[in-house]
Write an enzyme that holds these catalytic residues in place. Structure first.
Site: not given
Ligand code: DAK
Length: 260
Positions: A134, A66, A111, A114
């Site tokens: 998360e 997400a 997400g 998921e």
């Molecule tokens: N959201 C927003 N932007 C994201 C992103 C994300 N999940 N993942 C990557 N990006 C963006 C980065 O910020 C970056 O943007 P700029 O800085 O260039 O503007 C661009 O994509 C490229 O990413 P990186 O520079 O970080 O690329 P790397 O190769 O260095 O790293 C990575 C890749 C996948 C390891 C890293 O980007 C990363 O850790 N991303 C976040 C992964 C993550 O934590 N995903 C889970 C998100 S939480 C709920 C509803 C939904 C959910 C929970 C609760 N309720 C309301 C109950 C769901 C939650 C999630 O999915």
């Protein structure tokens, strides 16, 4: 209809849905989820689309979760609405009468993992990475991860992955049964289309009834599930495909299914 963040292409009976925000690793913001929801409705209604493939644009990510920048300042009520909407969209995939295959071409985190789990089958490229990170953000999986991951890989492995937030590679995902197959990235779509095409040579009503019966197996006690299966089995005998499939076998020829 043209969309900004999600694309759909219909080719040889398969609808290819691509989450298309590669700059943000295809992260799901509200707009993207809404578009995905609308495209799923279109695909559901399109009789030419017999099977569905979901993938991510670019070579790096399926969906990196997400959109964190959008979630950062959400109030509890907004978070609830966002979570419920995502759950509804993913449930639409799970309940769709057509087979849905995830072609996981890179990061499938939060997400994204998921979304892949809501699909019927997951095929991964070698560079794919899976995880539910998360808890590292101070939240829990919110688009069905706490429900689907244990159903797919078992409670213990699901708890380990969700508690640690660890990322696993495609080979480990294959080992624990999270994906069915791992292929070279440049062959991912080709291999996924092959599976979709193979499914499409079968009786599509039977596939749809099998999907419903398998889905029912997860939430019901076995006797209720058996009764569900028996009824679905009986429905097959009201179709032209059943007559054709069995006649073709006895006449030693390939069946010509019409999906009726
Ligand atoms: N959201 C927003 N932007 C994201 C992103 C994300 N999940 N993942 C990557 N990006 C963006 C980065 O910020 C970056 O943007 P700029 O800085 O260039 O503007 C661009 O994509 C490229 O990413 P990186 O520079 O970080 O690329 P790397 O190769 O260095 O790293 C990575 C890749 C996948 C390891 C890293 O980007 C990363 O850790 N991303 C976040 C992964 C993550 O934590 N995903 C889970 C998100 S939480 C709920 C509803 C939904 C959910 C929970 C609760 N309720 C309301 C109950 C769901 C939650 C999630 O999915």
């Amino acid at each position: 209809m043209e969309f900004k963040n999600v694309k759909m292409e219909l080719k040889e009976g398969t609808a290819l849905i691509t989450i298309d925000r590669p700059k943000f690793l295809n992260a799901l913001n509200r707009e993207t989820l809404k578009e995905l929801d609308q495209i799923l409705e279109e695909v559901k209604a399109n009789e030419e689309a017999k099977a569905v493939i979901i993938t991510g644009a670019g070579e790096k990510a399926f969906v990196a979760g997400a959109d964190i920048s959008e979630m950062k300042d959400m109030k509890p009520l907004e978070a609830k609405e966002f979570g419920e909407f995502g759950q509804k969209v993913f449930r639409k995939i799970e309940l769709m009468k057509k087979p849905v295959i995830a072609a996981v071409n890179g990061y499938a985190l939060g997400g994204g993992c998921e979304l892949a789990m809501a699909c019927d089958i997951r095929i991964a490229s070698h560079n794919a990475k899976f995880g539910q990170p998360e808890v590292g953000l101070g939240i829990i999986p919110g688009f069905g991860g706490t429900q689907r991951l244990p159903r797919i890989v078992g409670i213990s492995k699901a708890k380990e992955l969700i508690y640690t937030g660890d990322m696993i590679d495609a080979e480990e995902a294959l080992r624990i049964g999270l994906v069915s197959k791992v292929v070279e990235q440049n062959k991912l779509l080709e291999e996924t289309y092959k599976i979709a095409k193979k499914i499409m040579t079968k009786g599509m009503i039977a596939i749809s009834l099998a999907k419903e019966a398998i889905n029912a197996s997860i939430d019901t006690v076995i006797d209720t599930g058996m009764s569900y299966e028996a009824k679905a089995f009986a429905v097959c005998f009201a179709t032209e495909d059943q007559k054709e499939g069995m006649a073709a076998f006895l006449e030693k020829r390939a069946p010509k299914f019409v999906g009726k």
